[in-house]
Motif scaffolding. Sequence first.
Motif, PDB file in Angstrom:
ATOM      1  N   VAL A 268     123.537  42.580   7.700  1.00 10.03           N
ATOM      2  CA  VAL A 268     123.012  41.816   8.381  1.00 10.03           C
ATOM      3  C   VAL A 268     122.788  40.321   7.456  1.00 10.03           C
ATOM      4  N   LYS A 269     123.137  39.092   7.819  1.00  7.95           N
ATOM      5  CA  LYS A 269     122.964  37.993   7.187  1.00  7.95           C
ATOM      6  C   LYS A 269     121.406  37.262   7.313  1.00  7.95           C
ATOM      7  N   SER A 270     120.944  37.290   8.680  1.00  8.97           N
ATOM      8  CA  SER A 270     119.493  36.781   8.714  1.00  8.97           C
ATOM      9  C   SER A 270     118.966  37.415   9.742  1.00  8.97           C
ATOM     10  N   VAL A 271     117.530  37.295   9.793  1.00  4.60           N
ATOM     11  CA  VAL A 271     116.687  37.757  10.758  1.00  4.60           C
ATOM     12  C   VAL A 271     115.747  36.685  11.292  1.00  4.60           C
ATOM     13  N   THR A 272     115.562  36.444  12.463  1.00  7.59           N
ATOM     14  CA  THR A 272     114.612  35.419  13.051  1.00  7.59           C
ATOM     15  C   THR A 272     113.675  36.060  14.083  1.00  7.59           C
ATOM     16  N   TRP A 273     112.544  35.595  13.703  1.00  5.57           N
ATOM     17  CA  TRP A 273     111.179  35.740  14.679  1.00  5.57           C
ATOM     18  C   TRP A 273     110.990  34.556  15.514  1.00  5.57           C
ATOM     19  N   LEU A 274     110.823  34.909  16.956  1.00  6.53           N
ATOM     20  CA  LEU A 274     110.619  33.967  17.865  1.00  6.53           C
ATOM     21  C   LEU A 274     109.498  34.387  18.735  1.00  6.53           C
ATOM     22  N   ASP A 284     118.276  28.549  25.797  1.00  3.31           N
ATOM     23  CA  ASP A 284     118.927  27.277  26.295  1.00  3.31           C
ATOM     24  C   ASP A 284     119.752  26.529  25.414  1.00  3.31           C
ATOM     25  N   ALA A 285     119.351  27.007  24.123  1.00  3.27           N
ATOM     26  CA  ALA A 285     120.332  26.404  22.920  1.00  3.27           C
ATOM     27  C   ALA A 285     121.557  27.153  22.478  1.00  3.27           C
ATOM     28  N   GLY A 286     121.823  28.236  23.332  1.00  2.00           N
ATOM     29  CA  GLY A 286     122.995  29.186  23.154  1.00  2.00           C
ATOM     30  C   GLY A 286     122.573  30.101  21.963  1.00  2.00           C
ATOM     31  N   ARG A 287     121.524  30.159  21.226  1.00  2.00           N
ATOM     32  CA  ARG A 287     121.410  31.034  20.241  1.00  2.00           C
ATOM     33  C   ARG A 287     121.405  32.684  20.705  1.00  2.00           C
ATOM     34  N   ALA A 317     110.805  37.680  20.461  1.00  2.00           N
ATOM     35  CA  ALA A 317     112.152  38.241  20.269  1.00  2.00           C
ATOM     36  C   ALA A 317     112.380  38.298  18.737  1.00  2.00           C
ATOM     37  N   ILE A 318     113.615  39.175  18.511  1.00  2.00           N
ATOM     38  CA  ILE A 318     114.008  39.099  17.189  1.00  2.00           C
ATOM     39  C   ILE A 318     115.348  39.031  17.376  1.00  2.00           C
ATOM     40  N   LEU A 319     116.016  37.893  16.511  1.00  2.00           N
ATOM     41  CA  LEU A 319     117.338  37.635  16.554  1.00  2.00           C
ATOM     42  C   LEU A 319     117.942  38.138  15.112  1.00  2.00           C
ATOM     43  N   VAL A 320     119.007  38.700  15.353  1.00  5.19           N
ATOM     44  CA  VAL A 320     119.879  39.173  14.279  1.00  5.19           C
ATOM     45  C   VAL A 320     121.107  38.685  14.094  1.00  5.19           C
ATOM     46  N   GLU A 321     121.528  38.047  13.033  1.00  7.29           N
ATOM     47  CA  GLU A 321     122.932  37.406  12.805  1.00  7.29           C
ATOM     48  C   GLU A 321     123.405  38.289  11.644  1.00  7.29           C
ATOM     49  N   TYR A 322     124.534  39.155  12.044  1.00  7.93           N
ATOM     50  CA  TYR A 322     125.228  40.035  11.235  1.00  7.93           C
ATOM     51  C   TYR A 322     126.389  39.185  10.420  1.00  7.93           C
ATOM     52  N   ASN A 323     126.484  40.090   9.267  1.00  7.82           N
ATOM     53  CA  ASN A 323     127.471  39.296   8.305  1.00  7.82           C
ATOM     54  C   ASN A 323     129.009  39.005   8.897  1.00  7.82           C
ATOM     55  N   ILE A 412     114.863  34.635   8.161  1.00  4.14           N
ATOM     56  CA  ILE A 412     114.966  34.963   6.759  1.00  4.14           C
ATOM     57  C   ILE A 412     116.143  35.369   6.479  1.00  4.14           C
ATOM     58  N   ALA A 413     116.811  34.963   5.501  1.00  3.22           N
ATOM     59  CA  ALA A 413     117.953  35.799   4.585  1.00  3.22           C
ATOM     60  C   ALA A 413     117.618  36.486   3.581  1.00  3.22           C
ATOM     61  N   ASN A 414     118.130  37.596   3.077  1.00  2.80           N
ATOM     62  CA  ASN A 414     117.892  38.345   1.975  1.00  2.80           C
ATOM     63  C   ASN A 414     118.875  39.270   1.840  1.00  2.80           C
ATOM     64  N   ALA A 415     119.170  39.628   0.629  1.00  7.61           N
ATOM     65  CA  ALA A 415     120.265  40.375   0.133  1.00  7.61           C
ATOM     66  C   ALA A 415     119.998  41.739   0.487  1.00  7.61           C
ATOM     67  N   ALA A 416     118.759  42.243   0.836  1.00  6.59           N
ATOM     68  CA  ALA A 416     118.297  43.532   1.199  1.00  6.59           C
ATOM     69  C   ALA A 416     118.939  44.083   2.644  1.00  6.59           C
ATOM     70  N   LEU A 417     119.162  43.027   3.229  1.00 12.23           N
ATOM     71  CA  LEU A 417     119.554  43.226   4.533  1.00 12.23           C
ATOM     72  C   LEU A 417     121.051  43.694   4.437  1.00 12.23           C
ATOM     73  N   ASP A 418     121.968  43.587   3.536  1.00 11.00           N
ATOM     74  CA  ASP A 418     123.310  43.622   3.483  1.00 11.00           C
ATOM     75  C   ASP A 418     123.463  45.283   3.374  1.00 11.00           C
ATOM     76  N   ILE A 419     123.382  45.904   4.307  1.00  8.34           N
ATOM     77  CA  ILE A 419     123.339  47.559   4.446  1.00  8.34           C
ATOM     78  C   ILE A 419     124.601  47.817   5.325  1.00  8.34           C
ATOM     79  N   ARG A 420     125.610  48.338   4.646  1.00  8.33           N
ATOM     80  CA  ARG A 420     126.939  48.907   5.353  1.00  8.33           C
ATOM     81  C   ARG A 420     127.142  50.290   5.460  1.00  8.33           C
ATOM     82  N   TYR A 421     127.730  50.688   6.625  1.00  9.32           N
ATOM     83  CA  TYR A 421     128.073  51.993   6.804  1.00  9.32           C
ATOM     84  C   TYR A 421     128.924  52.169   8.136  1.00  9.32           C
TER      85      TYR A 421
END
Length: 438
Positions: A268-274, A284-287, A317-323, A412-421
């Motif tokens: 994951v690249k970033s996590v958003t809380w709304l 509405d903004a297409g996110r 809502a929690i938005l997740v942007e993957y790598n 928030i973007a953080n290297a700890a989210l870079d978990i691959r499997y």
Amino acid sequence: MPTPDFSRRRFLTMSSAAVAGSAVATVVANETLAQQPVAPAAAVAADQSQPPKPLRVAAINSIFRLRSHAYHIVGRLVHGYPVDGFHHQPNVQVVRMLDDQSPAEDLGPGFCRDHGIQLCKTVEETLLKDGQLDVDGVVLIIEHGDYPVNDRKQILYPRHKYFQEIVKVFRKVGRSVPVFVDKHLSYDHEHAAEMVRTAKELKFGLMAGSSLPVTWRMPEIEPPLGTKFSEGVCVFGFDRGVPEVYFFHALETLQCMLERRAGGETGVKSVTWLEGDAVWKAGDAGRWSWQLLDQAMRRCSSFNVGPLKENVRHPQAILVEYNDGTRGAAFNLIEQVSEFAFAGKIKNVAEPISSCFYLPAPPGAAFFNPLTWHIERFLRSGVPQYPVERTQLTSTILDFACRAAAEKKETIANAALDIRYQSPESSGFFRGAIVNLS
């Protein structure tokens, strides 16, 4: 578990049918039930060849009261539970149990007395006999009970603390056994990462998570590995406790589907809380996709009448942007739905796919049947039924979402989210009969 006979062509056919309305959805679900093999059946037959010696299991719980997770999981290991409509009795002996808390409604002492289980006061006492590790597996069920909540609205469950105590015993005796951790690994992503590293260091199986990835799905869809997802959403509605409690389930629902995308899980690249109007404005903004949200909500039998924005007073809502550019979102819409449901968009496919992740109601809470089934398989083989990295990733996403909410950072973007499997070929969700017909 055997992999269902689910071709890409049939999967895409179901995808197209998914939005055609409830009547078509019923047809699709019924067709799936009729044509797909019931997942656990072959394994039930295989159980007949199990060695007569039962697995010796230790249970370390936060609390053992009516409807607690320990009540449901340990209770099933002792009493058995329905599988494919018939009673399944685990080849398991719960030999010792520890409960961190003993409230007025505590059922632990009576349960242990009635079933010949030793009720212990320390982890070492729970795992050892005459200084030797004499259990074949450990279930760590730290959910429910009276624990403090931090300023990020995270319940400070002592999962990591008890895991450390278990590992201390393993190191002392120079031997380890498989450990199952109920729900997320920890409220703190650094603790979660440490738990995974420790299991790899000591070379013992570690499995974690909740019932959502393996409970019944309506309709029964399992995206083939390599599915070209571009976006996915999960919707639910619960207000019992802090948001963290049920957002974990939503993230597991989302993740067990999107991890099957082409290339596997890329991190994951970033996590958003709304929350509040910011949720609607982001749509509405297409996110995130209004179409997917609507599709997921309409899979829920609890779907409320009336306009969404009029009904839901405080969306979260929690938005997740993957790598790899895939987008994910989880929504808590208390006044609109109560079930968990998923909808996903596949590249070059016109209509989304969707399914309700069905959770039969308490007091039986039959969704613990599939979870306990997989716990059994894991404790016997030592091989996790699905990657612990999934739970590490969902635990980490949830931690950063709580941090974003508390710190008013939004994203928030953080290297700890870079978990691959890589996802397993079969997700292992239950199909077929839910009630006991034997």
